[in-house]
Design a protein around this motif. Structure first.
Motif, mmCIF file in Angstrom:
data_model
loop_
_atom_site.group_PDB
_atom_site.id
_atom_site.type_symbol
_atom_site.label_atom_id
_atom_site.label_comp_id
_atom_site.label_asym_id
_atom_site.label_seq_id
_atom_site.Cartn_x
_atom_site.Cartn_y
_atom_site.Cartn_z
ATOM 1 N N ILE A 251 0.830 -1.209 0.000
ATOM 2 C CA ILE A 251 0.000 0.000 0.000
ATOM 3 C C ILE A 251 0.866 1.260 0.000
ATOM 4 N N VAL A 252 1.928 1.248 0.785
ATOM 5 C CA VAL A 252 2.846 2.401 0.800
ATOM 6 C C VAL A 252 3.477 2.584 -0.579
ATOM 7 N N LEU A 253 3.901 1.497 -1.198
ATOM 8 C CA LEU A 253 4.521 1.584 -2.524
ATOM 9 C C LEU A 253 3.520 2.122 -3.555
ATOM 10 N N LYS A 254 2.269 1.719 -3.419
ATOM 11 C CA LYS A 254 1.249 2.231 -4.333
ATOM 12 C C LYS A 254 1.058 3.727 -4.138
ATOM 13 N N ALA A 255 1.074 4.165 -2.879
ATOM 14 C CA ALA A 255 0.909 5.594 -2.588
ATOM 15 C C ALA A 255 2.063 6.416 -3.156
ATOM 16 N N MET A 256 3.243 5.836 -3.202
ATOM 17 C CA MET A 256 4.426 6.547 -3.679
ATOM 18 C C MET A 256 4.646 6.387 -5.176
ATOM 19 N N SER A 257 3.826 5.605 -5.838
ATOM 20 C CA SER A 257 4.084 5.227 -7.230
ATOM 21 C C SER A 257 3.967 6.378 -8.212
ATOM 22 N N HIS A 258 3.389 7.497 -7.779
ATOM 23 C CA HIS A 258 3.223 8.639 -8.683
ATOM 24 C C HIS A 258 4.380 9.636 -8.577
ATOM 25 N N THR A 259 5.420 9.272 -7.843
ATOM 26 C CA THR A 259 6.596 10.150 -7.752
ATOM 27 C C THR A 259 7.119 10.433 -9.148
ATOM 28 N N LYS A 260 7.236 11.698 -9.516
ATOM 29 C CA LYS A 260 7.566 12.061 -10.898
ATOM 30 C C LYS A 260 9.025 11.804 -11.243
ATOM 31 N N ASP A 261 9.910 12.046 -10.291
ATOM 32 C CA ASP A 261 11.339 11.848 -10.553
ATOM 33 C C ASP A 261 11.655 10.349 -10.533
ATOM 34 N N ASP A 262 12.126 9.821 -11.654
ATOM 35 C CA ASP A 262 12.353 8.378 -11.774
ATOM 36 C C ASP A 262 13.358 7.862 -10.756
ATOM 37 N N ARG A 263 14.454 8.576 -10.587
ATOM 38 C CA ARG A 263 15.497 8.121 -9.666
ATOM 39 C C ARG A 263 15.008 8.188 -8.225
ATOM 40 N N LEU A 264 14.300 9.258 -7.869
ATOM 41 C CA LEU A 264 13.754 9.369 -6.512
ATOM 42 C C LEU A 264 12.769 8.235 -6.251
ATOM 43 N N ARG A 265 11.918 7.921 -7.248
ATOM 44 C CA ARG A 265 10.965 6.825 -7.076
ATOM 45 C C ARG A 265 11.689 5.495 -6.879
ATOM 46 N N GLU A 266 12.762 5.276 -7.646
ATOM 47 C CA GLU A 266 13.540 4.037 -7.515
ATOM 48 C C GLU A 266 14.149 3.913 -6.116
#
Length: 313
Positions: A25-40
């Protein structure tokens, strides 16, 4: 400032019911992070952090102790001391990151930790200057350091910047010790037309890292000693070349293989500091025994970028 989102813009991520649910659920909430490297990075952080909590079945008391420990790291960090950096060093994480990012040929000197006491404010001195600004003690051994800075093809690098800093024989950097003169055992030098540099200092000694805070408590709990092998820090930079950050250690130091911050990253960093008592010291003011260190640096082509300073003194 955050604005109240429109109802239609709210994307549900679910309600956690089990230890496994919360991670996804946390990963789903964070999945819209625009910066690819930050999301990774944040995705990996959450997965590993949650897996750690599940593996050790962290209790609420242990969780609060961990939160308090992180808080104390911040409270203990001041202009002249970075407890967070010391903790990273003592956990081996600083060395891990450094090794992951090193780019060198096998015959080049290995990089090593910047450490918590690098400062961009150190003064620049003429070649041959004595950076030991304190009144000499009978136990101090004069040390004369010299060498050459070249590019990978052997071309001398004139005007290369050689920055050096190290602890006193008592094991304290000048920013830790009010009894030392300001900027003691620190300095910057520019190489001559042949890429050579030289300066005078005193031989460093093994020393304990700061143990007044949470890092000291951790080392004690782990039955680890707090000592670093004696060393000189170097940062070597030149236009059009990658900056080298490294440390040089006496080959006879007893802590080379048990350095408490895992800072001896290669055997090539342990060098001879030969003793002399021949009356031919490079400085005529030195009449007794002295030691020397000769260390050459060759830099790879790339971007010259000085590291950020962990302290502000």
């Amino acid at each position: 400032m955050f604005e109240l989102p429109n109802k239609d813009d709210i994307v549900p991520h679910g309600i956690p019911r089990t230890p496994n649910d919360i991670t996804e659920i946390v990963l789903k909430a964070m999945s819209h992070t625009k910066d690819d490297r930050l999301r990774e990075i944040l995705t990996a952080l959450v997965r590993h952090l949650h897996a750690f909590g599940r593996e050790v079945k962290l209790s609420e008391e242990e969780f609060m102790a961990a939160i308090n420990a992180v808080t104390r790291l911040g409270h203990l960090t001041r202009d002249r001391h970075n407890e967070t950096m010391v903790m990273s060093d003592a956990l081996g994480f600083s060395t891990l990151v450094m090794i992951l990012n090193q780019e060198r040929d096998p015959e080049q000197i290995s990089p090593a930790l910047l450490g918590p006491f690098y400062s961009r404010k150190d003064p620049e001195y003429p070649l041959g200057f004595n950076i030991s600004r304190d009144t000499p003690k009978a136990s101090d051994t004069p040390l004369f350091v010299s060498g050459r800075v070249t590019s990978r093809d052997g071309t001398p690098l004139s005007g290369a910047l050689v920055e050096v800093w190290h602890a006193s024989p008592e094991g304290l950097y000048e920013n830790q010790d009010d009894s030392q003169p300001a900027l003691n055992l620190r300095g910057k030098f520019r190489t001559d037309t042949e890429g050579r540099y030289h300066f005078r200092t005193i031989r460093p000694a093994s020393y304990p890292i700061p143990t007044h805070g949470i890092v000291g408590e951790m080392l004690k709990a782990q039955s680890r000693h707090p000592y670093r092998a004696a060393h000189l820090h170097f940062t070597v930079s030149a236009e059009g070349h990658r900056t080298l950050v490294t440390q040089i250690f006496p080959k006879d130091d007893p802590f080379l293989e048990s350095d408490c911050v895992f800072g001896v990253t290669s055997a090539d960093l342990a060098m001879e500091f030969p003793m002399h008592d021949d009356g031919r010291a490079p400085d005529p003011d030195v009449h007794g025994p002295y030691c020397t260190l000769e260390v050459d640096f060759d830099l790879s082509p790339g971007v010259s970028r000085l590291p950020a300073s962990p302290i502000d003194s």
